[in-house]
Design a protein around this motif. Structure first.
Motif, PDB file in Angstrom:
ATOM      1  N   ALA A 175       0.811  -1.221   0.000  1.00  0.00           N
ATOM      2  CA  ALA A 175       0.000   0.000   0.000  1.00  0.00           C
ATOM      3  C   ALA A 175       0.846   1.274   0.000  1.00  0.00           C
ATOM      4  O   ALA A 175       0.351   2.353  -0.271  1.00  0.00           O
ATOM      5  CB  ALA A 175      -0.937   0.008   1.207  1.00  0.00           C
TER       6      ALA A 175
ATOM      7  N   PHE B  96      -6.339  -1.565  -2.997  1.00  0.00           N
ATOM      8  CA  PHE B  96      -7.044  -1.266  -1.752  1.00  0.00           C
ATOM      9  C   PHE B  96      -6.519  -2.159  -0.634  1.00  0.00           C
ATOM     10  O   PHE B  96      -6.300  -3.346  -0.827  1.00  0.00           O
ATOM     11  CB  PHE B  96      -8.549  -1.510  -1.922  1.00  0.00           C
ATOM     12  CG  PHE B  96      -9.337  -1.235  -0.672  1.00  0.00           C
ATOM     13  CD1 PHE B  96      -9.751   0.056  -0.370  1.00  0.00           C
ATOM     14  CD2 PHE B  96      -9.647  -2.266   0.221  1.00  0.00           C
ATOM     15  CE1 PHE B  96     -10.472   0.319   0.792  1.00  0.00           C
ATOM     16  CE2 PHE B  96     -10.366  -2.013   1.380  1.00  0.00           C
ATOM     17  CZ  PHE B  96     -10.767  -0.716   1.661  1.00  0.00           C
ATOM     18  N   LEU B  97      -6.324  -1.536   0.533  1.00  0.00           N
ATOM     19  CA  LEU B  97      -5.932  -2.313   1.719  1.00  0.00           C
ATOM     20  C   LEU B  97      -6.991  -2.125   2.800  1.00  0.00           C
ATOM     21  O   LEU B  97      -7.249  -0.993   3.232  1.00  0.00           O
ATOM     22  CB  LEU B  97      -4.567  -1.829   2.239  1.00  0.00           C
ATOM     23  CG  LEU B  97      -4.149  -2.323   3.630  1.00  0.00           C
ATOM     24  CD1 LEU B  97      -3.997  -3.841   3.671  1.00  0.00           C
ATOM     25  CD2 LEU B  97      -2.846  -1.655   4.078  1.00  0.00           C
ATOM     26  N   ALA B  98      -7.604  -3.231   3.219  1.00  0.00           N
ATOM     27  CA  ALA B  98      -8.486  -3.176   4.389  1.00  0.00           C
ATOM     28  C   ALA B  98      -7.593  -3.359   5.608  1.00  0.00           C
ATOM     29  O   ALA B  98      -6.939  -4.388   5.767  1.00  0.00           O
ATOM     30  CB  ALA B  98      -9.541  -4.275   4.320  1.00  0.00           C
ATOM     31  N   PHE B  99      -7.524  -2.307   6.444  1.00  0.00           N
ATOM     32  CA  PHE B  99      -6.544  -2.288   7.535  1.00  0.00           C
ATOM     33  C   PHE B  99      -6.924  -3.235   8.662  1.00  0.00           C
ATOM     34  O   PHE B  99      -8.099  -3.401   8.989  1.00  0.00           O
ATOM     35  CB  PHE B  99      -6.457  -0.871   8.122  1.00  0.00           C
ATOM     36  CG  PHE B  99      -5.622   0.076   7.314  1.00  0.00           C
ATOM     37  CD1 PHE B  99      -5.967   0.380   6.004  1.00  0.00           C
ATOM     38  CD2 PHE B  99      -4.502   0.682   7.867  1.00  0.00           C
ATOM     39  CE1 PHE B  99      -5.216   1.268   5.257  1.00  0.00           C
ATOM     40  CE2 PHE B  99      -3.741   1.578   7.124  1.00  0.00           C
ATOM     41  CZ  PHE B  99      -4.090   1.870   5.815  1.00  0.00           C
TER      42      PHE B  99
ATOM     43  N   PRO C 264      -7.723   0.041  11.669  1.00  0.00           N
ATOM     44  CA  PRO C 264      -8.041   1.322  11.006  1.00  0.00           C
ATOM     45  C   PRO C 264      -7.902   2.481  11.996  1.00  0.00           C
ATOM     46  O   PRO C 264      -8.214   2.348  13.174  1.00  0.00           O
ATOM     47  CB  PRO C 264      -9.498   1.154  10.579  1.00  0.00           C
ATOM     48  CG  PRO C 264      -9.773  -0.317  10.646  1.00  0.00           C
ATOM     49  CD  PRO C 264      -8.885  -0.853  11.714  1.00  0.00           C
TER      50      PRO C 264
ATOM     51  N   GLU D   5     -14.360  -1.019   6.930  1.00  0.00           N
ATOM     52  CA  GLU D   5     -13.315  -1.230   5.917  1.00  0.00           C
ATOM     53  C   GLU D   5     -13.896  -1.882   4.669  1.00  0.00           C
ATOM     54  O   GLU D   5     -13.566  -1.511   3.542  1.00  0.00           O
ATOM     55  CB  GLU D   5     -12.188  -2.119   6.489  1.00  0.00           C
ATOM     56  CG  GLU D   5     -11.340  -1.460   7.557  1.00  0.00           C
ATOM     57  CD  GLU D   5     -10.523  -0.292   7.034  1.00  0.00           C
ATOM     58  OE1 GLU D   5     -10.875   0.852   7.383  1.00  0.00           O
ATOM     59  OE2 GLU D   5      -9.555  -0.501   6.276  1.00  0.00           O
TER      60      GLU D   5
ATOM     61  N   GLN E 241     -15.814   0.547   2.669  1.00  0.00           N
ATOM     62  CA  GLN E 241     -14.937   1.382   1.838  1.00  0.00           C
ATOM     63  C   GLN E 241     -14.516   0.631   0.583  1.00  0.00           C
ATOM     64  O   GLN E 241     -14.470   1.189  -0.506  1.00  0.00           O
ATOM     65  CB  GLN E 241     -13.706   1.803   2.645  1.00  0.00           C
ATOM     66  CG  GLN E 241     -14.072   2.718   3.797  1.00  0.00           C
ATOM     67  CD  GLN E 241     -12.851   3.149   4.586  1.00  0.00           C
ATOM     68  OE1 GLN E 241     -11.794   3.363   4.036  1.00  0.00           O
ATOM     69  NE2 GLN E 241     -13.011   3.268   5.883  1.00  0.00           N
TER      70      GLN E 241
ATOM     71  N   PHE F 141      -1.460   8.344   6.296  1.00  0.00           N
ATOM     72  CA  PHE F 141      -1.327   7.153   5.453  1.00  0.00           C
ATOM     73  C   PHE F 141      -2.686   6.517   5.189  1.00  0.00           C
ATOM     74  O   PHE F 141      -3.003   6.124   4.061  1.00  0.00           O
ATOM     75  CB  PHE F 141      -0.382   6.136   6.108  1.00  0.00           C
ATOM     76  CG  PHE F 141      -0.323   4.823   5.394  1.00  0.00           C
ATOM     77  CD1 PHE F 141       0.129   4.751   4.082  1.00  0.00           C
ATOM     78  CD2 PHE F 141      -0.730   3.652   6.020  1.00  0.00           C
ATOM     79  CE1 PHE F 141       0.172   3.537   3.410  1.00  0.00           C
ATOM     80  CE2 PHE F 141      -0.689   2.439   5.356  1.00  0.00           C
ATOM     81  CZ  PHE F 141      -0.234   2.377   4.055  1.00  0.00           C
ATOM     82  N   TYR F 142      -3.481   6.440   6.229  1.00  0.00           N
ATOM     83  CA  TYR F 142      -4.804   5.825   6.083  1.00  0.00           C
ATOM     84  C   TYR F 142      -5.627   6.561   5.019  1.00  0.00           C
ATOM     85  O   TYR F 142      -6.185   5.950   4.109  1.00  0.00           O
ATOM     86  CB  TYR F 142      -5.524   5.844   7.432  1.00  0.00           C
ATOM     87  CG  TYR F 142      -6.850   5.142   7.443  1.00  0.00           C
ATOM     88  CD1 TYR F 142      -6.910   3.751   7.390  1.00  0.00           C
ATOM     89  CD2 TYR F 142      -8.034   5.855   7.505  1.00  0.00           C
ATOM     90  CE1 TYR F 142      -8.132   3.090   7.403  1.00  0.00           C
ATOM     91  CE2 TYR F 142      -9.257   5.203   7.523  1.00  0.00           C
ATOM     92  CZ  TYR F 142      -9.305   3.830   7.472  1.00  0.00           C
ATOM     93  OH  TYR F 142     -10.513   3.188   7.483  1.00  0.00           O
TER      94      TYR F 142
ATOM     95  N   ARG G 181      -6.653   5.715   0.631  1.00  0.00           N
ATOM     96  CA  ARG G 181      -7.991   5.706   0.040  1.00  0.00           C
ATOM     97  C   ARG G 181      -8.080   6.641  -1.160  1.00  0.00           C
ATOM     98  O   ARG G 181      -9.171   6.935  -1.646  1.00  0.00           O
ATOM     99  CB  ARG G 181      -9.026   6.133   1.093  1.00  0.00           C
ATOM    100  CG  ARG G 181      -9.104   5.231   2.302  1.00  0.00           C
ATOM    101  CD  ARG G 181      -9.353   3.785   1.909  1.00  0.00           C
ATOM    102  NE  ARG G 181      -9.556   2.910   3.043  1.00  0.00           N
ATOM    103  CZ  ARG G 181      -8.767   1.856   3.325  1.00  0.00           C
ATOM    104  NH1 ARG G 181      -7.723   1.580   2.566  1.00  0.00           N
ATOM    105  NH2 ARG G 181      -9.047   1.092   4.353  1.00  0.00           N
TER     106      ARG G 181
END
Lengths: 262, 470
Positions: free
Chosen positions: A55, A88-91, A94, A164, A167, B421-422, B426
């Motif tokens: 990411a 896309f990264l699902a954390f 978050p 997440e 999103q 970063f978060y 996106r």
């Protein structure tokens, strides 16, 4: 004459780490459209590091190797440039952004990604966005009030994971990484999230599911399973590999790997 | 070859959206500097009654006697002899839009005023330099007996009201800058809300400085009779000049029994302006006074909106946002003076510092002896955008009574890398992510603003961010 198509996503000999400490030690992985890959491994094996490096987290350093997305090396790109390509990264954890509502944040995010991927005129009007958001909230069985809550602030563990996936649903990535999306979810929440992920998956995209446990993989069926140890992929196989790990744990692989390394 | 000052001007002009300026067209402009003659001249030009002339002259004495404040921001570069204290832009005040001179209209149009007015403004009192040139008041307000005129008109047309209240909340010898304003004031608004009248639509005025080295000394007086309500909104933009300008206003507000007044300011003076303002309200039995104060521009701001809680049940509130970027010092906060028992107050201050910018919170909570059962709460949060930026907190407490409940919390935080970063992951650029975090930080205050001001504030912050992230 047919040309062999470039795979969607390729990692070649990736060496990366943080503050000079190498965590990924020569990792290779190829993922193509229509595929779900599961990446398993014990704590500290480097799974989340891999997610962050893909990411583009600024604290991680890449020492060697390449990450190709649609044949293009993305390592020099900023995180937002990668997102605009469809990553896309699902954390796993978050971050909360106080004072910023989900709806305001997501409208800006969705439109910047849409403009980059589909063209300047493809941004959604506030109205179109609201309709899309309501649709995706319903799909994930999330209350509409989520839209007006502050991003991840005061969310329960389960709410964060659902947010997440929400999103992801709105950003329509072509390559999605789910970093321990299953952890901390009770069985009902896990099923809802998994249903959502399955509904979003399509033959034009790919997914990398990072998980510690086999449990989630009975809801989201992977085509390939990889096991990571000490910054490398040490075993790859079909779904049966996950089942084997569930029964035997990681120790047998560790022993085998240690033997091979010596 | 361009001089240093011209280069500076060019540089600023490209950065500052509202940094245009009109060629100066004045009917009268006082000479630089301040003495008895200049004050007499101002009063004569305005054709004022003798009591106001005397008031000004007395204030001038106070001003000349008082030393510059040594606490707070650095004012040493301020040169009182280099300022024009009065500029009269047109011969007489425009009654209707048609009568307003063309070049002034152009300025307003660039600021978007006519449009805003057509939509839902109750009245516009637009301060163009020292004189209010255009003022309109919606008819239904007039029918309710609400007075909303510029201060000069009020002196002429409502002498009894003005004489009774003018200078009673902020006396001329209160501080050096209140004295200065009292001596040379010009323009500003006069608002009178009769008993039981609720003004449902915010009253708005725009302010703008347009002459180099010209001070702007508007004077605003708001009286809300028992049970009344008014929301007054003041927004400022100013063009850029290469040498320092001074803005020193005085705002006095009287909120009587059971009445409520909210005063909202978004100030975005250009970054060479000294903004030294005295704002004070007196709240009587069960009355509520709320200051919503946003400070973005200026070189130096010193502003601490105050509420004197005079009778039981009175409530005061200050919501303050300060944004200090390179070269700016925002010294802002609030003051709550509990004179009576069973009064309550709250100060919420949010400051953001960027680059060499410095934001200070300076606040006072004072509880007089006998003012028992007072409740007061102060929250000040500071956000630092980089390693260089600076924030200070000066919370003064003077509590002379024991049966009180006083709360104070202060936080200092930095924009977290993880948050950036978060958001970037996106699809938001670094600048977008940064402004989103900052806008979220001040959201508790922007949600209290009229929508168009909230939007403008968010946009101004975004502009600031775009300049800072590379």
């Amino acid at each position: 004459m047919t040309l062999e198509a470039t795979p969607l996503f390729t990692i070649e000999n990736l060496h990366a780490g943080i503050e000079g400490k190498e965590i990924l030690r020569g990792l290779d992985l190829v993922i193509d459209r229509g595929e779900i890959h599961a990446l398993m491994g014990p704590n500290g094996s480097g799974k989340s590091t891999l997610a962050y490096v893909i990411a583009g987290h600024p604290n991680y350093e890449v020492y060697e190797g390449r990450i190709l997305y649609k044949g293009e090396n993305i390592l020099e790109m900023t995180p937002d440039e990668r997102a605009k390509l469809g990553l896309f990264l699902a954390f796993q954890y978050p971050t909360a952004i106080p004072g910023v509502t989900m709806a305001n944040f997501l409208r800006l995010a969705v439109n910047s990604v849409r403009k980059a991927r589909y063209g300047e005129d493809k941004a959604l009007s506030p109205r179109e966005f609201r309709r899309l958001m309501r649709e995706k909230l319903a799909m994930l069985r999330m209350d509409e009030s989520f839209a007006t809550r502050y991003l991840n602030e005061g969310f329960s563990g389960g709410e964060k994971k659902r947010a997440e996936i929400l999103q992801m649903a709105l950003l329509e990535p072509e390559f999605a990484i789910l970093d321990e999306t299953d952890s901390g979810l009770d069985i009902d929440a896990l099923r809802t999230v998994a249903d959502g992920v399955n509904a979003l998956f399509n033959p034009n995209m790919a997914m990398l599911i990072i998980t510690h446990y086999q449990r989630v993989l009975s809801y989201i069926k992977p085509h390939f399973v990889h096991v990571m140890l000490d910054g490398k992929i040490v075993a790859s196989g079909g779904p049966e590999l996950a089942e084997e790990l569930e029964v035997k744990g990681y120790d047998w692989l560790k022993a085998e790997f240690a033997e091979a390394a010596s | 070859m361009a001089t240093e000052a011209e280069l500076e001007l060019q540089r600023l002009g490209t950065e500052y959206k509202y940094g245009f300026r009109d060629p100066e067209q004045y009917v009268f402009k006082s000479r630089k500097g301040l003495d008895r003659e200049v004050v007499e001249q101002i009063s004569w030009m305005k054709n004022e009654p003798d009591w106001m002339r005397q008031f000004r002259l007395k204030a001038l004495e106070y001003f000349l006697k008082r030393p510059l404040p040594t606490w707070g921001a650095d004012l040493s570069e301020l040169d009182f002899d280099e300022i024009h204290y009065y500029v009269k832009p047109t011969e007489r005040q425009g009654r209707s839009w048609e009568e307003v001179p063309e070049y002034i209209k152009q300025t307003f149009e660039r600021l978007g005023i006519p449009e805003a007015e057509r939509k839902f403004l109750a009245g516009v009192g637009a301060q163009y330099e020292s004189e209010v040139v255009y003022h309109s008041l919606r008819e239904d307000l007039e029918r309710q007996g609400v007075i909303f005129v510029d201060m000069d008109t009020a002196v002429r047309e409502y002498p009894d009201l003005v004489k009774r209240y003018f200078g009673t909340i902020v006396p001329p010898n209160d501080n050096k800058f209140a004295a200065l304003n009292s001596a040379v004031w010009s323009g500003g608004s006069f608002v009178y809300v009769p008993e039981g009248v609720r003004v449902e639509i915010p009253l708005q005025a725009y302010f703008r400085i347009n002459a180099e080295n010209m001070g702007q000394f508007e004077r605003t007086l708001i009286i809300v009779e028992p049970g009344g309500y008014v929301h007054y909104v003041e927004g400022c933009t100013a063009p850029i000049y290469s040498t320092a300008s001074l803005h020193s206003a005085v705002v006095e507000i009287i909120v009587k029994e059971g009445a409520r007044c909210r005063y909202t300011t978004i100030q975005n003076w250009s970054k060479n302006v000294y903004n030294l303002v005295t704002k004070r309200a007196a709240a009587y039995r069960d009355a509520t006074m709320e200051w919503v104060d946003g400070n973005l521009g200026s070189k130096v701001t010193m502003k601490y909106p105050a509420v004197w809680l005079m009778e039981p049940g009175a409530r005061g509130e200050v919501l303050s946002v300060a944004f200090a970027s390179d070269g700016q010092h925002q010294d802002a906060g609030g003051k709550m003076v509990h004179v009576a028992p069973y009064t309550s107050s709250q100060i919420i201050s949010k400051s953001i510092s960027k680059g060499t910018g410095r934001a200070s919170y300076r606040g006072l909570v004072k509880v007089h002896r006998g003012a028992h059962h007072v409740r007061s709460n102060v929250v000040c949060d500071a956000l630092l955008l980089d390693e260089q930026s600076r924030t200070d907190t000066y919370p003064y407490m003077e509590i002379e009574e024991e049966q009180v409940s006083i709360g104070h919390e202060a936080t200092v935080s930095k924009v977290a890398e993880e948050q950036l970063f978060y958001l970037q992951s996106r699809g938001l650029s670094e600048a977008e992510a940064m402004s989103m975090i900052v806008n979220g930080f001040i959201e508790p205050i922007t949600k209290e603003l009229p929508l168009e001001y909230a939007v403008e504030l968010n946009r101004l912050i975004q502009l600031e961010m775009e300049g800072s992230v590379g």
